[in-house]
Design a protein around this motif. Structure first.
Motif, mmCIF file in Angstrom:
data_model
loop_
_atom_site.group_PDB
_atom_site.id
_atom_site.type_symbol
_atom_site.label_atom_id
_atom_site.label_comp_id
_atom_site.label_asym_id
_atom_site.label_seq_id
_atom_site.Cartn_x
_atom_site.Cartn_y
_atom_site.Cartn_z
ATOM 1 N N SER A 232 45.220 40.436 26.670
ATOM 2 C CA SER A 232 43.955 40.027 27.294
ATOM 3 C C SER A 232 44.049 39.765 28.795
ATOM 4 O O SER A 232 43.645 38.706 29.278
ATOM 5 C CB SER A 232 43.395 38.782 26.580
ATOM 6 N N PRO A 233 44.549 40.703 29.570
ATOM 7 C CA PRO A 233 44.544 40.550 31.028
ATOM 8 C C PRO A 233 43.126 40.704 31.569
ATOM 9 O O PRO A 233 42.230 41.197 30.877
ATOM 10 C CB PRO A 233 45.443 41.689 31.509
ATOM 11 N N VAL A 234 42.918 40.290 32.813
ATOM 12 C CA VAL A 234 41.622 40.455 33.483
ATOM 13 C C VAL A 234 41.869 41.294 34.736
ATOM 14 O O VAL A 234 42.555 40.849 35.657
ATOM 15 C CB VAL A 234 40.996 39.097 33.851
ATOM 16 N N LEU A 235 41.331 42.500 34.750
ATOM 17 C CA LEU A 235 41.557 43.421 35.853
ATOM 18 C C LEU A 235 40.316 43.516 36.736
ATOM 19 O O LEU A 235 39.227 43.831 36.255
ATOM 20 C CB LEU A 235 41.892 44.819 35.319
ATOM 21 N N LEU A 236 40.493 43.231 38.019
ATOM 22 C CA LEU A 236 39.419 43.416 38.985
ATOM 23 C C LEU A 236 39.536 44.834 39.531
ATOM 24 O O LEU A 236 40.546 45.205 40.127
ATOM 25 C CB LEU A 236 39.543 42.397 40.123
ATOM 26 N N TRP A 237 38.500 45.641 39.329
ATOM 27 C CA TRP A 237 38.557 47.054 39.677
ATOM 28 C C TRP A 237 38.364 47.254 41.183
ATOM 29 O O TRP A 237 37.276 47.533 41.662
ATOM 30 C CB TRP A 237 37.516 47.849 38.898
ATOM 31 N N THR A 238 39.484 47.117 41.914
ATOM 32 C CA THR A 238 39.469 47.400 43.346
ATOM 33 C C THR A 238 39.993 48.806 43.633
ATOM 34 O O THR A 238 39.696 49.371 44.675
ATOM 35 C CB THR A 238 40.316 46.376 44.109
ATOM 36 N N VAL A 239 40.790 49.365 42.711
ATOM 37 C CA VAL A 239 41.197 50.759 42.832
ATOM 38 C C VAL A 239 40.064 51.617 42.286
ATOM 39 O O VAL A 239 39.430 51.270 41.286
ATOM 40 C CB VAL A 239 42.505 51.041 42.066
ATOM 41 N N ASP A 240 39.766 52.725 42.950
ATOM 42 C CA ASP A 240 38.670 53.590 42.501
ATOM 43 C C ASP A 240 39.030 54.266 41.182
ATOM 44 O O ASP A 240 40.102 54.858 41.051
ATOM 45 C CB ASP A 240 38.378 54.673 43.550
ATOM 46 N N MET A 241 38.130 54.195 40.206
ATOM 47 C CA MET A 241 38.369 54.886 38.934
ATOM 48 C C MET A 241 38.580 56.391 39.115
ATOM 49 O O MET A 241 39.345 56.993 38.352
ATOM 50 C CB MET A 241 37.219 54.617 37.960
ATOM 51 N N PRO A 242 37.911 57.043 40.091
ATOM 52 C CA PRO A 242 38.183 58.475 40.276
ATOM 53 C C PRO A 242 39.594 58.775 40.769
ATOM 54 O O PRO A 242 40.035 59.922 40.709
ATOM 55 C CB PRO A 242 37.140 58.894 41.330
ATOM 56 N N GLN A 243 40.311 57.780 41.254
ATOM 57 C CA GLN A 243 41.650 58.003 41.779
ATOM 58 C C GLN A 243 42.658 58.014 40.638
ATOM 59 O O GLN A 243 43.050 56.987 40.106
ATOM 60 C CB GLN A 243 42.013 56.917 42.793
ATOM 61 N N CYS A 244 43.072 59.220 40.229
ATOM 62 C CA CYS A 244 44.015 59.370 39.108
ATOM 63 C C CYS A 244 43.516 58.647 37.864
ATOM 64 O O CYS A 244 44.287 57.990 37.156
ATOM 65 C CB CYS A 244 45.397 58.853 39.472
ATOM 66 N N ASN A 245 42.204 58.738 37.611
ATOM 67 C CA ASN A 245 41.600 58.045 36.464
ATOM 68 C C ASN A 245 41.883 56.547 36.518
ATOM 69 O O ASN A 245 42.206 55.908 35.519
ATOM 70 C CB ASN A 245 42.113 58.613 35.137
ATOM 71 N N GLY A 246 41.721 55.993 37.737
ATOM 72 C CA GLY A 246 41.998 54.568 37.898
ATOM 73 C C GLY A 246 43.450 54.232 37.614
ATOM 74 O O GLY A 246 43.756 53.137 37.132
ATOM 75 N N TRP A 247 44.351 55.190 37.938
ATOM 76 C CA TRP A 247 45.793 55.057 37.682
ATOM 77 C C TRP A 247 46.090 54.879 36.198
ATOM 78 O O TRP A 247 47.163 54.465 35.819
ATOM 79 C CB TRP A 247 46.403 53.879 38.439
ATOM 80 N N VAL A 280 40.859 36.399 37.281
ATOM 81 C CA VAL A 280 41.507 37.703 37.394
ATOM 82 C C VAL A 280 43.024 37.550 37.399
ATOM 83 O O VAL A 280 43.567 36.649 38.036
ATOM 84 C CB VAL A 280 41.035 38.415 38.684
ATOM 85 N N THR A 281 43.721 38.438 36.683
ATOM 86 C CA THR A 281 45.186 38.431 36.651
ATOM 87 C C THR A 281 45.791 39.604 37.416
ATOM 88 O O THR A 281 46.942 39.537 37.842
ATOM 89 C CB THR A 281 45.712 38.482 35.207
ATOM 90 N N HIS A 282 45.040 40.711 37.548
ATOM 91 C CA HIS A 282 45.573 41.895 38.215
ATOM 92 C C HIS A 282 44.498 42.543 39.075
ATOM 93 O O HIS A 282 43.324 42.595 38.698
ATOM 94 C CB HIS A 282 46.060 42.943 37.200
ATOM 95 N N LEU A 283 44.903 43.040 40.242
ATOM 96 C CA LEU A 283 44.040 43.915 41.039
ATOM 97 C C LEU A 283 44.938 44.845 41.829
ATOM 98 O O LEU A 283 46.084 44.557 42.092
ATOM 99 C CB LEU A 283 43.106 43.129 41.963
ATOM 100 N N CYS A 284 44.391 46.010 42.109
ATOM 101 C CA CYS A 284 45.203 47.027 42.800
ATOM 102 C C CYS A 284 44.857 47.008 44.274
ATOM 103 O O CYS A 284 45.316 47.791 44.987
ATOM 104 C CB CYS A 284 44.979 48.364 42.176
ATOM 105 N N VAL A 285 44.727 46.310 45.263
ATOM 106 C CA VAL A 285 45.028 46.350 46.682
ATOM 107 C C VAL A 285 45.336 44.954 47.191
ATOM 108 O O VAL A 285 46.286 44.888 47.592
ATOM 109 C CB VAL A 285 43.914 46.766 47.561
#
Length: 533
Positions: A232-247, A280-285
């Motif tokens: 149950s992590p909480v991901l803040l979508w700062t990486v664009d989903m179109p970028q490698c399918n949101g990694w 939030v526990t994770h964000l990508c930038v």
């Protein structure tokens, strides 16, 4: 071997769609998506994706067809990452920053049956489809123009489609035509294509990279392990989903039953507000101390030491990655501390922990190997931190193909390794240090207090073959000249061949994702070179 049997009981093609099916059962009533005032549970997300997949089938989408989606990080885009494969089709998510000429090239290459587009960008896509010079879209191989389905984000003001020149559907209405008892399709082969993603095009025209079900399944597992994503992590979508399918974070979050916090427009204020509000526990930038440590994954230029230290003080745990679309995101990863020189030999535990994390960052767990090789002999370069070679990768999460370009694939994989086109060195401890594009040479211009931005490209030379040509943007109010820049570089670069032979002062051209367009500068450098005495 005798006694071994592979059958449907013990072999099922790997697919990330299974994560969503399990999430609906195990985490059914838990929140899956938050977007403003909109909230869905995992059971609702699964049902919506099934209905959308069913609707796609009714719209005559069949196995292998390409469906395009162009939208920011909104719930509909997250749903499409599951629903399109559920219908057996291939999804291509496009960056909303694409300009009209680039979008035209991409859509001509994809020839999609359906384009899901955020209402903010519907007029752009409509213009591309109806351009008089664009003969490819007058009648494609399906004997009709691609159908446009508009995604209306409730956080936006109302919009009108009266002046659009193509047939337009509406996302929620389209989804409502589907059947929730729909049985999702599985891939016939786990190596079948699940997505087509485009590179940012810094070195030429955008390249269509095809990824398999197997690759994204494995990469999702790798994310969970590498970033220690617990239940149950909480991901803040700062990486664009179109970028490698949101990694591949979209699929990983379904496997863990986490919460996806979708953000249409990312800003510092929204990031800190979301961390406080949604834990939030994770964000990508005005900055606030964080209630708990948040993991941040950076895949762009590495921040300076003062920035890193300030970010850590705020409660962020920063991890830096090198990657590319062809590798489904990050390929080489290490914590930021390992980029600093350690002087704690008296602290054995700290030193061992540093070495462990340093080695852990060599290549991700789903890559078989990463190396720096001579591109001609394919021999590994010496591990001396000085000898430059091409960075090469091998593993199960690399691209499965280049859309319509088998020759490019064969070239990229020649010698049994994926040739990244990037150069680097390998240190004695095995760590790979990135340098620059294979045809370009790194310049330490940003260390110069007068320089705001700098890049170097290869310029053709009658005698030397290729020489470095620098393009420099000075800070406002600062002055410099070619001799000063060349002298600055000569004092800091180990080899004379790496020092720029020519320097040009101007703004650097950027593409839609904010990267320097080296292909443009390379052409300019060679055009300039023809007129040099």
């Amino acid at each position: 071997m005798e006694g071994l049997l592979q059958c449907s009981a013990n072999y099922v093609p790997l697919t990330p769609i299974s994560f969503l099916e399990r999430a609906a059962f195990v985490y059914g009533n838990k929140v899956s998506i938050i977007h403003g005032n909109t909230r869905y549970t995992w059971r609702q997300t699964h049902e919506r994706c099934l209905k959308l997949a069913s609707a796609l089938m009714r719209m005559e989408i069949s196995r292998g067809d390409i469906v395009v989606a162009m939208a920011p990080n909104v719930p509909a885009l997250y749903e499409l990452l599951f629903a399109v494969p559920m219908a057996g089709a291939t999804l291509s998510t496009l960056n909303v920053s694409l300009d009209e000429p680039t979008l035209t090239i991409i859509l001509q290459q994809l020839q999609p049956k359906i384009i899901f587009v955020d209402s903010e960008f519907a007029h752009l896509v409509s213009r591309v489809i109806n351009n008089n010079y664009n003969t490819h879209f007058q009648e494609n191989h399906h004997n009709h123009k691609p159908l446009l389905v508009a995604i209306h984000d409730v956080s936006l003001d109302r919009w009108t489609q009266s002046d659009l020149e193509v047939e337009v559907g509406e996302y929620e209405q389209t989804l409502a035509t589907g059947e929730s008892r729909f049985e999702a399709m599985s891939p016939a082969n786990e190596c079948d294509r699940i997505s087509v993603n485009f590179t940012s095009g810094t070195t030429g025209a955008p390249k269509a990279v095809e990824h398999s079900y197997r690759a994204v399944f494995l990469n999702s597992q790798r994310l969970i392990l590498r970033y220690e994503m617990k239940k149950s992590p909480v991901l803040l979508w700062t990486v664009d989903m179109p970028q490698c399918n949101g990694w591949c974070f979209a699929w990983a979050m379904a496997e863990l039953g986490g919460v996806n916090v979708c953000v249409r427009n990312v800003s510092r204020e929204i990031i800190f507000e979301s961390i406080q509000l949604h834990k939030v526990t994770h964000l990508c930038v005005d900055q606030k101390p964080l209630p708990s440590v948040v993991d941040v994954i950076i895949a762009s230029a590495f921040p300076t030491t003062p920035v890193r230290e300030r970010v850590q003080e705020l409660g962020f745990n920063v991890v830096h990655g090198y990657g590319m679309t062809e590798a489904l995101g990050t390929a080489l990863i290490r914590p930021w501390r390992s980029w600093q020189h350690h002087h704690h030999d008296d602290d054995e535990d700290d030193h061992e922990d540093h070495n462990l994390k340093y080695g852990e960052g060599l290549h991700n767990i789903t890559l078989e190997a990463a190396d720096v090789k001579d591109p001609t002999t394919m021999l590994s370069v010496p591990s001396n931190g000085e000898t430059i070679g091409e960075v090469m990768l091998r593993g199960n999460t690399l691209l499965a193909g280049c859309l319509g370009n088998l020759e490019a694939m064969q070239k990229a994989f020649s010698g049994g390794w994926f040739r990244t086109g990037d150069v680097g060195v390998r240190h004695a401890d095995g760590c790979i240090e990135m340098k620059d594009r294979a045809r370009d040479t790194i310049v330490l211009g940003k260390d110069d207090p007068k320089v705001a931005e700098a890049t170097v490209v290869a310029q053709n030379d009658v005698i030397a073959g290729q020489v470095p040509c620098a393009f420099v943007k000075l800070k406002e109010g600062r002055c410099s000249n070619t001799e000063e820049i060349v002298e600055f570089c000569a004092e800091r670069l180990q080899k004379a061949a790496m020092v720029p032979k020519t320097v040009w002062f101007e703004d650097l051209p950027m593409n839609s994702t904010g990267k320097v367009q080296k292909s443009v500068l390379r052409e300019k450098a060679n055009a300039i070179g023809k007129h040099c005495p």
